[in-house]
Write a protein that holds these residues in place. Sequence first.
Motif, PDB file in Angstrom:
ATOM      1  N   VAL A  53       0.820  -1.209   0.000  1.00  0.00           N
ATOM      2  CA  VAL A  53       0.000   0.000   0.000  1.00  0.00           C
ATOM      3  C   VAL A  53       0.857   1.264   0.000  1.00  0.00           C
ATOM      4  CG1 VAL A  53      -1.989  -1.085   1.100  1.00  0.00           C
ATOM      5  CG2 VAL A  53      -0.204  -0.050   2.526  1.00  0.00           C
ATOM      6  N   GLU A  54       2.142   1.146   0.337  1.00  0.00           N
ATOM      7  CA  GLU A  54       3.018   2.319   0.392  1.00  0.00           C
ATOM      8  C   GLU A  54       3.993   2.394  -0.779  1.00  0.00           C
ATOM      9  OE1 GLU A  54       4.832   3.268   4.050  1.00  0.00           O
ATOM     10  OE2 GLU A  54       3.037   2.988   5.244  1.00  0.00           O
ATOM     11  N   LEU A  79       0.415  12.185  -8.150  1.00  0.00           N
ATOM     12  CA  LEU A  79       0.539  13.324  -7.237  1.00  0.00           C
ATOM     13  C   LEU A  79       0.609  12.779  -5.823  1.00  0.00           C
ATOM     14  CD1 LEU A  79      -2.234  15.665  -8.711  1.00  0.00           C
ATOM     15  CD2 LEU A  79       0.146  15.437  -9.428  1.00  0.00           C
ATOM     16  N   SER A  80       1.613  13.199  -5.056  1.00  0.00           N
ATOM     17  CA  SER A  80       1.820  12.637  -3.724  1.00  0.00           C
ATOM     18  C   SER A  80       1.966  13.745  -2.689  1.00  0.00           C
ATOM     19  CB  SER A  80       3.078  11.754  -3.730  1.00  0.00           C
ATOM     20  OG  SER A  80       3.204  11.031  -2.531  1.00  0.00           O
ATOM     21  N   GLY A  81       1.410  13.528  -1.505  1.00  0.00           N
ATOM     22  CA  GLY A  81       1.469  14.520  -0.438  1.00  0.00           C
ATOM     23  C   GLY A  81       0.366  15.548  -0.551  1.00  0.00           C
ATOM     24  N   PHE A 365      -5.089   4.089  -3.441  1.00  0.00           N
ATOM     25  CA  PHE A 365      -4.513   5.423  -3.596  1.00  0.00           C
ATOM     26  C   PHE A 365      -5.537   6.493  -3.950  1.00  0.00           C
ATOM     27  CE2 PHE A 365      -3.119   2.691  -7.269  1.00  0.00           C
ATOM     28  CZ  PHE A 365      -4.140   3.026  -8.141  1.00  0.00           C
ATOM     29  N   GLY A 366      -6.666   6.195  -4.482  1.00  0.00           N
ATOM     30  CA  GLY A 366      -7.619   7.189  -4.978  1.00  0.00           C
ATOM     31  C   GLY A 366      -7.988   6.837  -6.409  1.00  0.00           C
ATOM     32  N   VAL A 367      -9.095   7.360  -6.891  1.00  0.00           N
ATOM     33  CA  VAL A 367      -9.587   6.999  -8.219  1.00  0.00           C
ATOM     34  C   VAL A 367      -8.856   7.821  -9.281  1.00  0.00           C
ATOM     35  CG1 VAL A 367     -11.618   6.725  -9.667  1.00  0.00           C
ATOM     36  CG2 VAL A 367     -11.822   6.481  -7.187  1.00  0.00           C
ATOM     37  N   ILE A 392      -4.322   9.767  -2.511  1.00  0.00           N
ATOM     38  CA  ILE A 392      -4.974  10.229  -1.286  1.00  0.00           C
ATOM     39  C   ILE A 392      -4.334   9.597  -0.050  1.00  0.00           C
ATOM     40  CG2 ILE A 392      -7.166  10.396  -0.050  1.00  0.00           C
ATOM     41  CD1 ILE A 392      -7.111  12.038  -2.594  1.00  0.00           C
ATOM     42  N   ARG A 393      -3.899   8.359  -0.167  1.00  0.00           N
ATOM     43  CA  ARG A 393      -3.248   7.692   0.966  1.00  0.00           C
ATOM     44  C   ARG A 393      -2.031   8.493   1.426  1.00  0.00           C
ATOM     45  NH1 ARG A 393      -3.356   2.825   3.252  1.00  0.00           N
ATOM     46  NH2 ARG A 393      -4.910   2.167   1.731  1.00  0.00           N
ATOM     47  N   SER A 394      -1.268   9.023   0.482  1.00  0.00           N
ATOM     48  CA  SER A 394      -0.079   9.794   0.837  1.00  0.00           C
ATOM     49  C   SER A 394      -0.445  11.080   1.567  1.00  0.00           C
ATOM     50  CB  SER A 394       0.744  10.111  -0.419  1.00  0.00           C
ATOM     51  OG  SER A 394       0.083  11.094  -1.217  1.00  0.00           O
ATOM     52  N   VAL A 395      -1.628  11.638   1.265  1.00  0.00           N
ATOM     53  CA  VAL A 395      -2.098  12.849   1.951  1.00  0.00           C
ATOM     54  C   VAL A 395      -2.436  12.519   3.402  1.00  0.00           C
ATOM     55  CG1 VAL A 395      -3.886  14.632   2.019  1.00  0.00           C
ATOM     56  CG2 VAL A 395      -3.019  13.820  -0.179  1.00  0.00           C
ATOM     57  N   LEU A 396      -3.131  11.417   3.607  1.00  0.00           N
ATOM     58  CA  LEU A 396      -3.587  11.030   4.940  1.00  0.00           C
ATOM     59  C   LEU A 396      -2.445  10.502   5.811  1.00  0.00           C
ATOM     60  CD1 LEU A 396      -6.924   9.296   3.852  1.00  0.00           C
ATOM     61  CD2 LEU A 396      -6.607  11.618   4.719  1.00  0.00           C
TER      62      LEU A 396
END
Length: 494
Positions: A53-54, A79-81, A365-367, A392-396
């Motif tokens: 997942v990472e 896009l990350s963060g 990660f998001g759609v 989105i995972r990287s944002v959270l």
Amino acid sequence: METGIFFIVLPVILLLVYFLKQQWSRRHFPPGPLSLPVIGGIWKFNFGIGYTVETLIKLAEQYGDIFLLWAGHIPVVILSGFEAVKEGLVDHSEDFSERSLTPYIAAISRGKGVGFSNGHTWEQQRRFGLVTLRKMGVGKKSMEGQIEEESQQLVEVFAREKGQPFDPALPITNSISNVICAISFGYRFPLEDETFKELIDALTFTLKFGGSLFYVLYEMFPWLMKHLPGPHKESLHATEMLLSLAKKEIQKHKEQKSFQEPRDFIDFYLLEIEKRKNDPTSTYDEENLAQNIHDLFVAGTETTATSLKWAILLLANHPDIQDKTYKEIEDVLCSSSFSYQDLKKLPYTNAVLHEIQRSKYPLLFGVTRQIAKDVKMRGFLIPKGTAIIPNIRSVLLDPEHWESPKEFNPNHFLDQNGHFVAREEYLAFGAGARACLGEHLARMEFFIFVVNLLRAFRFQLPPGVKELNEDPTAGLTTPPHPYKVCAVPRCISS
């Protein structure tokens, strides 16, 4: 001899030319893993950092918050963060509002419905979805009654286990799916109903396939995979099964003429078709309706069910947080009945619910989005039509914005006085023009189910188990590994 050498050298030269051409075409793109012929940059997963997942978060640490990953011959910008994702989804909201119609997505959606349509079709279908869910009572008591009924059914299923270890996964999925049934069809299915079992199996297989190697192969080589056997065929069959069920329900509603006094999503949609029958710009038809129902089930079942599975696991692993949440619920909600509006009176409970969905985001990660026109971000030119993954995972889990990103810590959403704090960085439901259509429904479900389950049971680890595994599985969705828990009735709990 010379002929043999020619047929060896020619493919090498062609591959080299292809490689150099690809490198030239990506000169304005962001940096990323080396793209090899045929497989692109996905070699990095199996021969580099592995697939978890990472994975995309680790690639961002190496290449930056905006980087390029070639999936075969398809360029995908990640896009990350928080800053990069916000810049894409909010600052460039309209530019990032299209869905990427990859070969597999095109096969299961045909550009219809609300999930994977674009342009005028998407605008009409989304507007109808938002208005209709509001009419049906999302955020109102009428919708809460259906969710409340289903949550009590789940309490009864858990109670049959009499405090013994059991796996809660399937009962949770059944209950959340039945909420979508009530919204779409106007009724819930008995759990033993064969059609309902087929529906759940189709949903489960579709989502499992979405995170598999065969899914990647289908996207990269659709012309080949269409002629080969494999799980991709079963996945497409599962989609047809869901669409077929939707069309049968649509036909029933038409025969009953119930749309004259609409009570569910199909009724409201059939009424809209009738109203717009002389409108040449209308996209309201039965094909779009069937696809909308398919999208509601796929998007509305697994994400909320995954969050609920994580809720039970985390509360069992952290009994101090569970007990504090339960105490607040009992102290504030004096009567047995409650509403979604009561969440405002429960700051700690609200923080726990947010933290569950932050620390254990239900998607990989998001759609995926698609650029509607050429966009320049941070010096990089991203051409129109490029696929975009907002991670989105990287944002959270962004360490720049969360005190302890990898820990389950409700204090992320509380101030020093214990008041709930809404966080701009909490993008669990996306942002911008394509933010989750069912966000309010999902929030209501999650709150009502968790409160009713906590009032009925104290969740405990099975005897001999010190801790449940908190590592998510890596697929299209990211549920916990299978686990067992004890739902001990409160009346006999110590």
